[in-house]
Motif scaffolding. Structure first.
Motif, PDB file in Angstrom:
ATOM      1  N   ARG A  58      35.040  44.495  47.496  1.00  0.00           N
ATOM      2  CA  ARG A  58      36.208  44.444  48.381  1.00  0.00           C
ATOM      3  C   ARG A  58      37.309  43.549  47.812  1.00  0.00           C
ATOM      4  O   ARG A  58      38.497  43.819  48.009  1.00  0.00           O
ATOM      5  CB  ARG A  58      35.790  43.952  49.767  1.00  0.00           C
ATOM      6  CG  ARG A  58      34.866  44.913  50.492  1.00  0.00           C
ATOM      7  CD  ARG A  58      34.648  44.503  51.930  1.00  0.00           C
ATOM      8  NE  ARG A  58      33.671  45.371  52.585  1.00  0.00           N
ATOM      9  CZ  ARG A  58      33.533  45.483  53.902  1.00  0.00           C
ATOM     10  NH1 ARG A  58      34.303  44.781  54.723  1.00  0.00           N
ATOM     11  NH2 ARG A  58      32.622  46.295  54.412  1.00  0.00           N
ATOM     12  N   ALA A  59      36.903  42.486  47.137  1.00  0.00           N
ATOM     13  CA  ALA A  59      37.878  41.565  46.548  1.00  0.00           C
ATOM     14  C   ALA A  59      38.374  42.039  45.186  1.00  0.00           C
ATOM     15  O   ALA A  59      39.285  41.419  44.623  1.00  0.00           O
ATOM     16  CB  ALA A  59      37.258  40.180  46.412  1.00  0.00           C
ATOM     17  N   ARG A  60      37.769  43.109  44.656  1.00  0.00           N
ATOM     18  CA  ARG A  60      38.098  43.608  43.318  1.00  0.00           C
ATOM     19  C   ARG A  60      37.984  42.479  42.302  1.00  0.00           C
ATOM     20  O   ARG A  60      38.865  42.263  41.463  1.00  0.00           O
ATOM     21  CB  ARG A  60      39.500  44.222  43.297  1.00  0.00           C
ATOM     22  CG  ARG A  60      39.656  45.406  44.236  1.00  0.00           C
ATOM     23  CD  ARG A  60      41.034  46.002  44.179  1.00  0.00           C
ATOM     24  NE  ARG A  60      41.152  47.139  45.089  1.00  0.00           N
ATOM     25  CZ  ARG A  60      42.268  47.853  45.265  1.00  0.00           C
ATOM     26  NH1 ARG A  60      43.356  47.530  44.570  1.00  0.00           N
ATOM     27  NH2 ARG A  60      42.287  48.864  46.112  1.00  0.00           N
ATOM     28  N   ALA A  61      36.875  41.759  42.396  1.00  0.00           N
ATOM     29  CA  ALA A  61      36.667  40.559  41.584  1.00  0.00           C
ATOM     30  C   ALA A  61      35.513  40.749  40.615  1.00  0.00           C
ATOM     31  O   ALA A  61      34.590  41.538  40.865  1.00  0.00           O
ATOM     32  CB  ALA A  61      36.382  39.370  42.490  1.00  0.00           C
ATOM     33  N   ASN A  62      35.573  40.013  39.515  1.00  0.00           N
ATOM     34  CA  ASN A  62      34.465  39.943  38.565  1.00  0.00           C
ATOM     35  C   ASN A  62      33.595  38.745  38.920  1.00  0.00           C
ATOM     36  O   ASN A  62      34.113  37.667  39.228  1.00  0.00           O
ATOM     37  CB  ASN A  62      34.984  39.788  37.137  1.00  0.00           C
ATOM     38  CG  ASN A  62      35.767  40.998  36.672  1.00  0.00           C
ATOM     39  OD1 ASN A  62      35.415  42.127  36.984  1.00  0.00           O
ATOM     40  ND2 ASN A  62      36.843  40.757  35.935  1.00  0.00           N
ATOM     41  N   ALA A  63      32.296  38.919  38.843  1.00  0.00           N
ATOM     42  CA  ALA A  63      31.378  37.843  39.227  1.00  0.00           C
ATOM     43  C   ALA A  63      31.611  36.590  38.409  1.00  0.00           C
ATOM     44  O   ALA A  63      31.654  35.477  38.946  1.00  0.00           O
ATOM     45  CB  ALA A  63      29.932  38.317  39.095  1.00  0.00           C
ATOM     46  N   GLU A  64      31.771  36.753  37.073  1.00  0.00           N
ATOM     47  CA  GLU A  64      31.881  35.579  36.208  1.00  0.00           C
ATOM     48  C   GLU A  64      33.188  34.810  36.423  1.00  0.00           C
ATOM     49  O   GLU A  64      33.313  33.665  35.983  1.00  0.00           O
ATOM     50  CB  GLU A  64      31.741  35.987  34.745  1.00  0.00           C
ATOM     51  CG  GLU A  64      32.816  36.895  34.222  1.00  0.00           C
ATOM     52  CD  GLU A  64      32.517  38.376  34.461  1.00  0.00           C
ATOM     53  OE1 GLU A  64      33.209  39.218  33.854  1.00  0.00           O
ATOM     54  OE2 GLU A  64      31.590  38.681  35.240  1.00  0.00           O
ATOM     55  N   GLU A  65      34.164  35.429  37.086  1.00  0.00           N
ATOM     56  CA  GLU A  65      35.436  34.766  37.380  1.00  0.00           C
ATOM     57  C   GLU A  65      35.546  34.364  38.841  1.00  0.00           C
ATOM     58  O   GLU A  65      36.629  34.068  39.327  1.00  0.00           O
ATOM     59  CB  GLU A  65      36.593  35.680  37.001  1.00  0.00           C
ATOM     60  CG  GLU A  65      36.669  35.980  35.517  1.00  0.00           C
ATOM     61  CD  GLU A  65      37.788  36.922  35.141  1.00  0.00           C
ATOM     62  OE1 GLU A  65      38.127  36.988  33.956  1.00  0.00           O
ATOM     63  OE2 GLU A  65      38.338  37.596  36.054  1.00  0.00           O
TER      64      GLU A  65
END
Length: 232
Positions: A177-184
């Motif tokens: 939903r956040a369009r995020a990468n886990a490592e970031e």
């Protein structure tokens, strides 16, 4: 207090340490106290309805995921906990009393509210995501009183995700939903099982073992002057 970050600070953050673009922030234990664990709320419920305190607490903790996931309203769950029989008129849950008792025990950590607001202003490129386990009803009551929803770009509370931390599916859906990468992504939470689950998916972690940790550690992590410590 979080120091102001200009272009130089952003450059340093990219050059060293972990680049953080998204913050996953818990509420209970980070922005507020944990009501069930840290106050006499459940004991008061047990006393009002003549229930054993230890048993009521045990059942309430076991039932938390039912209302946190949005499967049932928190009032429905507590009606079952007190064992009311609506058709007899005995033991019917007084929901207004329940909400008053709950909110009377809520304590907002104002310093942490301030820190997050400062970081939002200083680093507009960061995406702030609320990732807490809470009943929708009580989450909204706390927001009405203290306004925590407004500090976030996205609400991924358990009742919206329909999953409860530390389930891996919770984090997977929140990242989507956040369009995020886990490592970031930096996961800020007070519970070690939650942090371990997030770390297993590649998220960076900040353990807020006491409320003051957020102000002490968040700024250095975002400026790249410190690396997230491994969760043990």
């Amino acid at each position: 207090m979080v120091a102001l970050l200009g272009a130089k600070g952003r450059k340093q953050r990219r050059k060293g340490g972990v680049v953080i673009r998204t913050l996953f922030v818990d509420a209970g234990g980070v922005l507020y106290n944990n009501i069930n664990e840290e106050t006499d709320f459940l004991a008061q419920v047990a006393r009002r309805y003549g229930r054993d305190e230890a048993e009521t607490t045990r059942h309430a903790m076991a039932s938390a995921r039912v209302y946190e996931s949005g499967r049932k309203h928190v009032h429905q769950v507590f009606q079952q906990l007190v064992g009311g029989l609506p058709w007899t008129g005995r033991g019917i849950l007084d929901t207004r009393w329940l909400d008053r008792m709950y909110m009377a025990r809520v304590r907002a950590y104002e310093d942490n509210f301030r820190v997050l607001r400062e970081v939002r202003e200083e680093q507009p490129d960061l995406t702030f995501v609320l990732t807490n386990n809470e009943a929708e009803h009580w989450d909204r009551l706390k927001d009405e009183a203290h306004g925590h929803f407004g500090m976030f770009d996205l609400l991924c509370s358990s009742w919206r995700i329909r999953r409860v931390k530390p389930a891996g599916a919770f984090f997977t859906e929140a990242l989507r939903r956040a369009r995020a990468n886990a490592e970031e992504t930096l996961l800020v939470d007070d519970r070690l099982p939650v942090l371990r689950a997030g770390a297993a998916l590649g998220l960076q972690t900040l353990h807020v073992s006491t409320p003051d940790v957020l102000a002490d550690r968040l700024g250095p992590l975002l400026r790249g002057r410190a690396r997230p410590a491994p969760v043990r």
